[in-house]
Design an enzyme around this catalytic site. Structure first.
Site, PDB file in Angstrom:
ATOM      1  N   ASP A   1      11.601  -5.010   2.273  1.00 20.08           N
ATOM      2  CA  ASP A   1      11.634  -3.684   1.657  1.00 20.08           C
ATOM      3  C   ASP A   1      11.873  -3.726   0.146  1.00 20.08           C
ATOM      4  O   ASP A   1      11.700  -2.708  -0.531  1.00 20.08           O
ATOM      5  CB  ASP A   1      12.726  -2.820   2.304  1.00 20.08           C
ATOM      6  CG  ASP A   1      12.249  -2.133   3.567  1.00 20.08           C
ATOM      7  OD1 ASP A   1      11.040  -2.129   3.817  1.00 20.08           O
ATOM      8  OD2 ASP A   1      13.098  -1.605   4.315  1.00 20.08           O
TER       9      ASP A   1
ATOM     10  N   GLY B   1       2.625  -2.898   2.490  1.00 22.99           N
ATOM     11  CA  GLY B   1       2.653  -3.398   1.119  1.00 22.99           C
ATOM     12  C   GLY B   1       3.819  -4.320   0.846  1.00 22.99           C
ATOM     13  O   GLY B   1       4.372  -4.321  -0.254  1.00 22.99           O
ATOM     14  N   LYS B   2       4.180  -5.150   1.848  1.00 25.60           N
ATOM     15  CA  LYS B   2       5.361  -6.007   1.709  1.00 25.60           C
ATOM     16  C   LYS B   2       5.029  -7.481   1.563  1.00 25.60           C
ATOM     17  O   LYS B   2       5.720  -8.216   0.856  1.00 25.60           O
ATOM     18  CB  LYS B   2       6.286  -5.800   2.922  1.00 25.60           C
ATOM     19  CG  LYS B   2       6.827  -4.383   3.059  1.00 25.60           C
ATOM     20  CD  LYS B   2       7.656  -4.223   4.326  1.00 25.60           C
ATOM     21  CE  LYS B   2       8.186  -2.800   4.471  1.00 25.60           C
ATOM     22  NZ  LYS B   2       8.967  -2.633   5.727  1.00 25.60           N
ATOM     23  N   VAL B   3       4.019  -7.955   2.298  1.00 29.04           N
ATOM     24  CA  VAL B   3       3.679  -9.377   2.248  1.00 29.04           C
ATOM     25  C   VAL B   3       2.174  -9.559   2.091  1.00 29.04           C
ATOM     26  O   VAL B   3       1.375  -8.665   2.378  1.00 29.04           O
ATOM     27  CB  VAL B   3       4.143 -10.132   3.516  1.00 29.04           C
ATOM     28  CG1 VAL B   3       5.643 -10.018   3.709  1.00 29.04           C
ATOM     29  CG2 VAL B   3       3.402  -9.635   4.750  1.00 29.04           C
TER      30      VAL B   3
END
Length: 350
Positions: free
Chosen positions: A262, A306-308
């Site tokens: 996050d 949209g984190k990794v």
């Protein structure tokens, strides 16, 4: 023989075989990982995950986060995690309170985990003050020493808000002065300026000690220290913003996994639109994706948030204690860590 003596004898029998933590420096897993890369199923997944971790270590711009949930520390991986810190193979840690307090700090104070050679009725274990983690035992009286030590540390601190990172650093300082084990993750992280974050810190033995600190202070009409969970999120996001390229080595899932991922979203909310997703990601878990649990959400799924990065990630569905030693030993013996600059991210908050 009295009942008390009988119970003491029985307890000593049950707590007679100490868990010995694996030493990743004592064996070279590279041939095994290379062979697994030519196989299929979980073997090939593990080989690819190991390759990704080696890529993180070889990337001079990459900050690596070790993310731990579950009981692998109690089960024999504690020294492996400590070695990753000692050798500069991780730059930050996000973990459960149990991993840091009930397991690592617990052993740092000189206590042990024990193999359960038999599992009697759990009511019997309770009567003997023995706690059970699957096939591993903990002496409850030793664990209460941890509670009291956390209370003692809290009592020495200025009554103000602390992030879990700041409080765990005080725990590391305590172990430097009073600890009984060289291979403590908490102690080594303090010495190498590797920050440790526990987003659910009080869900551990620390909680009991901190509640006592607060209640005693309230009764005396005095101020008390408190934990600031928002500061945890802010500080970890600060590291992500300044680090740029990042990689995740995740053991288990749960809150630590989501917390570190996050940071990308939080950075965007703070106006840092140029912060990249985590470039590399490995997760070792046995959680089933079908139960809707966050612990088992795949890294591909995390990409939708949209984190990794979807290109350099690998899920390994295996019990971590059985495969982490191979991954870590391979990376240790390939030696990419030898040329890494130590980030010392804890100094960011000095």
């Amino acid at each position: 023989m009295t009942d008390a003596a009988i119970n003491d004898t029985r307890k000593a029998e049950l707590l007679s075989t100490v868990v010995e933590h694996v030493d990743i420096t004592s064996f070279d897993a590279r041939p095994i990982i290379d062979a697994m890369g030519k196989m299929s199923f979980t073997s090939r997944d593990l080989a690819r995950a190991t390759g990704i971790y080696n890529d993180m270590l070889a990337d001079p711009d990459c900050t690596i986060f070790l993310v731990i949930a579950g009981s692998t520390s109690a089960g024999g991986c504690m020294d492996a995690y400590a070695e990753l810190v000692r050798s500069g193979m991780v730059d930050g840690i996000v973990a459960t309170g149990a991993t840091i307090v009930d397991m690592d700090f617990f052993e740092g104070l000189g206590h042990k985990h024990y193999q359960a050679l038999e599992v009697p009725d759990d009511d019997t274990l309770r009567s003997l003050l023995i706690d059970r983690i699957y096939d591993t035992y903990i002496d409850e009286e030793d664990l209460q020493h941890v509670d009291h030590t956390i209370f003692e540390i809290a009592e020495t601190l200025e009554p103000r808000p602390y992030s879990s990172r700041a409080f765990i650093r005080e725990m590391g300082k305590y172990l430097v002065e009073h600890g009984k084990k060289e291979n403590s993750l908490v102690k080594l992280a303090y010495e190498h300026d590797v920050p440790i974050f526990c987003p659910a810190f009080v869900d551990s033995s620390a909680g009991f000690g901190l509640v006592k600190h607060q209640v005693d202070a309230m009764k005396a009409g005095k101020p008390y220290m408190v934990l600031d969970a928002i500061a945890d999120f802010r500080e970890l996001t600060d590291i992500k913003i300044k680090a740029g390229t990042t990689g995740l080595l995740m053991i288990g899932g749960g809150v630590p996994k989501n917390f570190i991922q996050d940071t990308v979203v939080c950075a965007e909310i703070l106006g840092h639109d140029d912060v990249a997703v985590h470039k590399y990601a490995v997760q070792i878990t046995v959680a089933d994706v079908r139960d809707g649990a966050c612990s088992s959400s795949t890294l591909q799924e995390a990409a939708s948030w949209g984190k990794v990065n979807t290109g350099i990630e690998q899920m390994v569905f295996a019990e971590a204690g059985s495969v982490l030693p191979l991954l870590a030993s391979d990376a240790y013996h390939r030696g990419h860590w030898k040329g890494r600059a130590k980030r010392a991210w804890a100094k960011l908050f000095a």
